[in-house]
Design a protein around this motif. Structure first.
Motif, PDB file in Angstrom:
ATOM      1  N   LYS A  84       0.856  -1.283   0.023  1.00 41.72           N
ATOM      2  CA  LYS A  84       0.180   0.026   0.050  1.00 41.72           C
ATOM      3  C   LYS A  84       0.782   1.175  -0.104  1.00 41.72           C
ATOM      4  O   LYS A  84       1.667   1.505   0.783  1.00 41.72           O
ATOM      5  CB  LYS A  84      -1.011   0.100   1.284  1.00 41.72           C
ATOM      6  N   PRO A  85       0.578   2.083  -0.827  1.00 42.31           N
ATOM      7  CA  PRO A  85       1.545   3.458  -0.997  1.00 42.31           C
ATOM      8  C   PRO A  85       1.726   3.934   0.411  1.00 42.31           C
ATOM      9  O   PRO A  85       0.648   4.267   1.034  1.00 42.31           O
ATOM     10  CB  PRO A  85       0.817   4.150  -2.186  1.00 42.31           C
ATOM     11  N   ASP A  86       2.777   4.444   0.675  1.00 45.47           N
ATOM     12  CA  ASP A  86       2.957   5.057   1.901  1.00 45.47           C
ATOM     13  C   ASP A  86       4.007   6.337   1.807  1.00 45.47           C
ATOM     14  O   ASP A  86       5.042   5.915   1.219  1.00 45.47           O
ATOM     15  CB  ASP A  86       3.489   4.143   2.950  1.00 45.47           C
ATOM     16  N   GLN A  87       3.547   7.539   2.516  1.00 46.92           N
ATOM     17  CA  GLN A  87       4.636   8.500   2.120  1.00 46.92           C
ATOM     18  C   GLN A  87       5.841   8.437   2.808  1.00 46.92           C
ATOM     19  O   GLN A  87       7.029   8.938   1.956  1.00 46.92           O
ATOM     20  CB  GLN A  87       3.855   9.926   2.600  1.00 46.92           C
ATOM     21  N   LEU A  88       5.998   7.622   3.878  1.00 51.09           N
ATOM     22  CA  LEU A  88       7.526   7.695   4.441  1.00 51.09           C
ATOM     23  C   LEU A  88       7.983   6.611   3.967  1.00 51.09           C
ATOM     24  O   LEU A  88       9.465   6.562   3.599  1.00 51.09           O
ATOM     25  CB  LEU A  88       7.163   7.575   6.012  1.00 51.09           C
ATOM     26  N   ARG A  89       7.550   5.149   3.758  1.00 50.72           N
ATOM     27  CA  ARG A  89       8.353   4.161   3.514  1.00 50.72           C
ATOM     28  C   ARG A  89       8.289   3.727   1.892  1.00 50.72           C
ATOM     29  O   ARG A  89       8.850   2.951   1.659  1.00 50.72           O
ATOM     30  CB  ARG A  89       7.814   2.819   4.155  1.00 50.72           C
ATOM     31  N   GLY A  90       7.371   4.526   1.209  1.00 50.75           N
ATOM     32  CA  GLY A  90       7.121   4.091  -0.328  1.00 50.75           C
ATOM     33  C   GLY A  90       6.070   3.092  -0.207  1.00 50.75           C
ATOM     34  O   GLY A  90       5.021   3.332  -0.856  1.00 50.75           O
ATOM     35  N   HIS A  91       5.987   2.008   0.398  1.00 53.75           N
ATOM     36  CA  HIS A  91       4.927   1.137   0.303  1.00 53.75           C
ATOM     37  C   HIS A  91       4.997   0.421   1.890  1.00 53.75           C
ATOM     38  O   HIS A  91       6.023   0.438   2.454  1.00 53.75           O
ATOM     39  CB  HIS A  91       4.878  -0.043  -0.370  1.00 53.75           C
ATOM     40  N   ILE A  92       3.868   0.130   2.639  1.00 50.49           N
ATOM     41  CA  ILE A  92       3.861  -0.732   3.494  1.00 50.49           C
ATOM     42  C   ILE A  92       3.120  -2.104   3.246  1.00 50.49           C
ATOM     43  O   ILE A  92       2.435  -2.078   2.267  1.00 50.49           O
ATOM     44  CB  ILE A  92       2.931  -0.210   4.921  1.00 50.49           C
ATOM     45  N   VAL A  93       3.136  -2.974   4.250  1.00 48.25           N
ATOM     46  CA  VAL A  93       2.775  -4.252   3.874  1.00 48.25           C
ATOM     47  C   VAL A  93       1.177  -4.315   4.421  1.00 48.25           C
ATOM     48  O   VAL A  93       1.182  -4.009   5.442  1.00 48.25           O
ATOM     49  CB  VAL A  93       3.572  -5.452   4.360  1.00 48.25           C
ATOM     50  N   CYS A  94       0.497  -4.576   3.467  1.00 48.53           N
ATOM     51  CA  CYS A  94      -1.183  -5.045   3.829  1.00 48.53           C
ATOM     52  C   CYS A  94      -1.503  -5.965   3.413  1.00 48.53           C
ATOM     53  O   CYS A  94      -1.422  -6.702   2.582  1.00 48.53           O
ATOM     54  CB  CYS A  94      -1.919  -3.823   2.928  1.00 48.53           C
ATOM     55  N   ALA A  95      -2.158  -6.903   4.523  1.00 46.86           N
ATOM     56  CA  ALA A  95      -2.609  -8.283   4.664  1.00 46.86           C
ATOM     57  C   ALA A  95      -3.896  -8.289   4.507  1.00 46.86           C
ATOM     58  O   ALA A  95      -4.973  -7.647   5.258  1.00 46.86           O
ATOM     59  CB  ALA A  95      -2.160  -9.140   6.011  1.00 46.86           C
ATOM     60  N   HIS A  96      -4.596  -8.961   3.615  1.00 46.53           N
ATOM     61  CA  HIS A  96      -5.928  -9.296   3.445  1.00 46.53           C
ATOM     62  C   HIS A  96      -6.215 -10.799   4.040  1.00 46.53           C
ATOM     63  O   HIS A  96      -5.452 -11.827   3.280  1.00 46.53           O
ATOM     64  CB  HIS A  96      -6.508  -9.244   2.085  1.00 46.53           C
TER      65      HIS A  96
END
Length: 538
Positions: free
Chosen positions: A466-478
Motif C-alpha cells: 500500500k503506498p506510504d509517504q514515508l516508506r514508499g509502501h507498507i505491507v497490507c494483509a488481507h
C-alpha cells in the motif's frame, strides 16, 4: 535415484524414444496416445455432476478422435488451423482435443466460465475456423457466431449449428494422423499479464516431451495409478496433466464438478485415488476440515503434486502428518512449461515452501534486469535457457517482436520473481509487479502469506503493498479466517508476531483487512491486483 544422478544420466533421446518419437521425424500427439489401444481396461473414468459415469478404453478413444478429425476435415480444417473448444470437463472434451491434434490443427481452449467478451477476444485474435461448445454454454457464443465458420454443439444443437453426435455418427472411425514437426503449434493458450489484453502463446507439439521430465521427476506417474488431475484442460496445467498421462497409456479420472474440500475428500475416497495433480487452493480447503476428519477417510494416496500457485510450507507439513505424503510443488508458465519441481524420489529432502530445483534436462536460474545471473539468496527474475530438445512454447501469436524478445534471446523470462538458495532450490517471491518495496527492502508477498497461514486462525492470506509517504509502501494483509473465528486487536498482534518471527520486523503487515474470500483466477491464483484496486477504492 538422487537428483545429481538423475541429471547426469538424463537424455532427451530417451524421452523421445519413450514416446515413440525420433529427433528429426514428424510426430502426432494423438497417434502417440493411440499406441495404447492394445491395453485393456479403462483409459478415462468420467464422473458427472449428477452422478453419471462413463468409461472409455484407449481403443474407443482412438476411434472417437478419428471420427472427430474427419468431422473437422469435412469442415475444411487443415494443418495449423485453430479450433476453439469451450467445454466443461466431460469425455467429449478429451476426444475433441485428440481429434484436433490428429487433424494437425491447433487446440484453442477457452474456459467455459468466461463471459462473451473474453471469448470474443480469443476467437477474433486467433482467427479460429471452428468452435466446439456444450449446449449448456451455447448462449455465451451468440455474440460471436460470425467469428467462426462452423459451430459444433455437444448435447443438443440449434438448427443452424452442427450437432456433435450426428456429425460423429456420420464420420468414419478411420483417419490417418497428420504428421507435424515438433516445433509446430499444438495449442494456443492465452495468458493474462498485469497490463494489456491477454497474449496468445503457441505451445509446440513437443510440449509432451518437454514436460515429461517434470511428470516423471515430480508426478511419479506409474501404471496402476488411480490418477486424478483436478485441473481443467482449458488451462495449461490441466492440459499438461492429461496429455502426459494419456501419452504414456496411464488412465485418468475426470470429474465434471468443481470440488471443495469436503466433496474432494469424498470423491477421492470413493475412487481410491492414489496420484493427485492439483492446486494448493484445494489442498488448503482440505486442511480447513481438520486433521482428524481428513485422517478418518481411507484414501490410499501415494503422490500429490501441485502447480499454478506457490505451495505453502504449512500445507506440506499437514499432509505429511495426516497421510504420510509430501505434496510436491512444481513451477511452470505458459512460456516455460514445467521446468522446476521437487523430486518424488527424494521427498524427505523437500524444503517446505520451495518450488524445487530445475528438472533434469532444463537449466533455470535467477537473473537481474540486465540478464546477468545472480548469486544465492539474491532476489531477481526467474529465467531458463532455451532448450534445443526440451522446448515447450515457441512464439507469441501474431507478435514477432515479443517472440524475439522472449524466445530468441539468451533467456526465457517473464515477470516471476524468485531466489535460489545454496542447495539450488528455487523459491517463488511473487510477480514483478507484486513485489513490495518498503523502506529499501524488497518483500515478496508469498513469504508474508506463508507466514500468516502458520497461525491456527488463518485459512488464507493475500498480501500487497500500500503506498506510504514515508516508506514508499507498507505491507497490507488481507486475511481469511477459519470458520467461527472473529478478528480482534489481540489476533492482529499475534499475526504481526508470527510474521516478525518468521521474516523480521521489516516484513510485518502494518494494516490488516479481514475478508470472507480472496479474489482468485479460475485456476486458483490470488489476484493481488484486485486487492490493490480495493486498497485504492478504500
Amino acid at each position: 535415484m538422487d537428483y545429481e544422478t538423475a541429471c547426469s544420466t538424463f537424455s532427451w533421446a530417451d524421452i523421445l524414444d519413450g514416446l515413440g518419437w525420433t529427433t528429426d521425424g514428424p510426430v502426432n500427439i494423438a497417434a502417440t496416445v493411440d499406441r495404447h489401444v492394445v491395453k485393456s481396461g479403462v483409459a478415462m473414468d468420467w464422473h458427472g455432476k449428477d452422478g453419471a459415469n462413463k468409461q472409455l478404453n484407449f481403443a474407443e478413444m482412438a476411434e472417437a478422435s478419428s471420427r472427430f478429425a474427419n468431422v473437422l476435415a469435412g469442415l475444411g480444417v487443415a494443418k495449423g488451423d485453430r479450433v476453439a473448444v469451450i467445454m466443461p470437463r466431460v469425455p467429449e472434451t478429451i476426444i475433441v482435443m485428440l481429434g484436433i491434434w490428429k487433424a494437425g490443427a491447433i487446440y484453442l481452449p477457452i474456459f467455459s466460465a468466461f463471459g462473451g467478451g473474453a471469448i470474443r477476444l480469443r476467437l477474433k485474435d486467433s482467427g479460429a475456423r471452428v468452435a466446439i461448445t456444450h449446449a449448456n454454454f451455447k448462449d455465451s457464443l451468440e455474440p460471436v457466431r460470425d467469428a467462426v465458420d462452423g459451430l459444433i454443439v455437444v448435447g443438443g444443437a440449434a438448427p443452424d449449428d452442427i450437432d456433435f453426435s450426428a456429425a460423429m455418427n456420420a464420420a468414419s472411425d478411420r483417419f490417418d494422423p497428420v504428421p507435424v514437426a515438433r516445433r509446430d503449434g499444438a495449442a494456443l493458450l492465452y495468458t493474462s499479464g498485469s497490463t494489456g489484453p491477454p497474449k496468445g502463446v503457441i505451445i509446440s507439439a513437443n510440449f509432451v516431451a518437454a514436460t515429461t521430465p517434470g511428470g516423471n521427476y515430480c508426478g511419479d506417474l506409474r501404471d496402476g495409478d488411480v490418477y486424478w488431475p483436478t485441473g481443467d484442460p482449458a488451462w495449461g496445467y490441466g492440459l499438461v496433466c492429461y496429455a502426459l498421462a494419456l501419452s504414456r497409456g496411464i488412465p485418468v479420472v475426470m470429474w465434471e464438478a468443481q470440488p471443495n474440500g469436503e466433496t474432494m475428500l469424498e470423491f477421492m475416497a470413493a475412487r481410491g485415488v492414489t496420484n493427485l495433480a492439483t492446486v494448493p487452493t484445494l489442498l488448503r480447503a482440505i486442511m480447513a476440515l481438520g486433521e482428524d476428519h481428513v485422517r478418518s477417510l481411507n484414501i490410499p494416496m501415494r503422490r500429490i503434486w501441485c502447480c499454478g500457485e506457490p505451495l505453502n510450507a504449512e500445507v506440506v507439513r499437514f499432509f505429511r502428518n495426516v497421510w504420510g505424503v509430501t505434496p510436491l510443488d512444481t513451477y511452470g508458465s505458459s512460456e516455460m512449461g514445467l521446468p522446476v519441481g521437487n523430486s518424488a524420489y527424494e521427498d524427505e529432502l523437500v524444503k517446505p515452501g520451495s518450488m524445487g530445483r530445475a528438472v533434469p534436462g532444463q537449466y533455470v536460474t535467477i537473473i537481474d534486469e540486465n540478464g546477468e545471473e545472480l548469486g544465492d539468496e539474491e532476489v531477481g527474475i526467474i529465467a531458463m535457457t532455451p532448450s534445443r530438445e526440451g522446448f515447450y512454447a515457441v512464439s507469441y501469436w501474431n507478435n514477432p517482436e515479443l517472440t524475439r524478445e522472449v524466445f530468441e534471446e539468451r533467456w526465457i523470462a517473464t515477470n516471476d520473481i524468485g531466489r535460489r538458495d545454496g542447495d539450488g532450490f528455487l523459491w517463488f517471491e511473487g510477480r514483478a509487479d507484486d513485489v513490495i518495496n518498503s523502506a529499501g527492502y524488497r518483500i515478496g508477498p508469498f513469504e508474508v502469506e506463508s507466514a500468516l497461514i502458520e497461525h491456527d486462525a488463518v485459512a488464507e492470506a493475500g498480501v500487497v503493498g500500500k503506498p506510504d509517504q514515508l516508506r514508499g509502501h507498507i505491507v497490507c494483509a488481507h486475511v481469511v479466517l477459519k470458520p467461527g473465528i472473529q478478528p480482534d486487536e489481540d489476533l492482529e498482534k499475534e499475526l504481526i508476531a508470527v510474521v516478525r518471527d518468521h521474516l523480521g520486523a521489516h516484513a510485518t503487515p502494518r494494516e490488516f483487512h479481514f475478508i470472507e474470500e480472496l479474489p482468485k483466477t479460475e485456476s486458483g491464483k490470488i489476484q493481488r491486483f484486485k486487492l490493490r484496486q480495493e486498497q485504492l477504492s478504500r
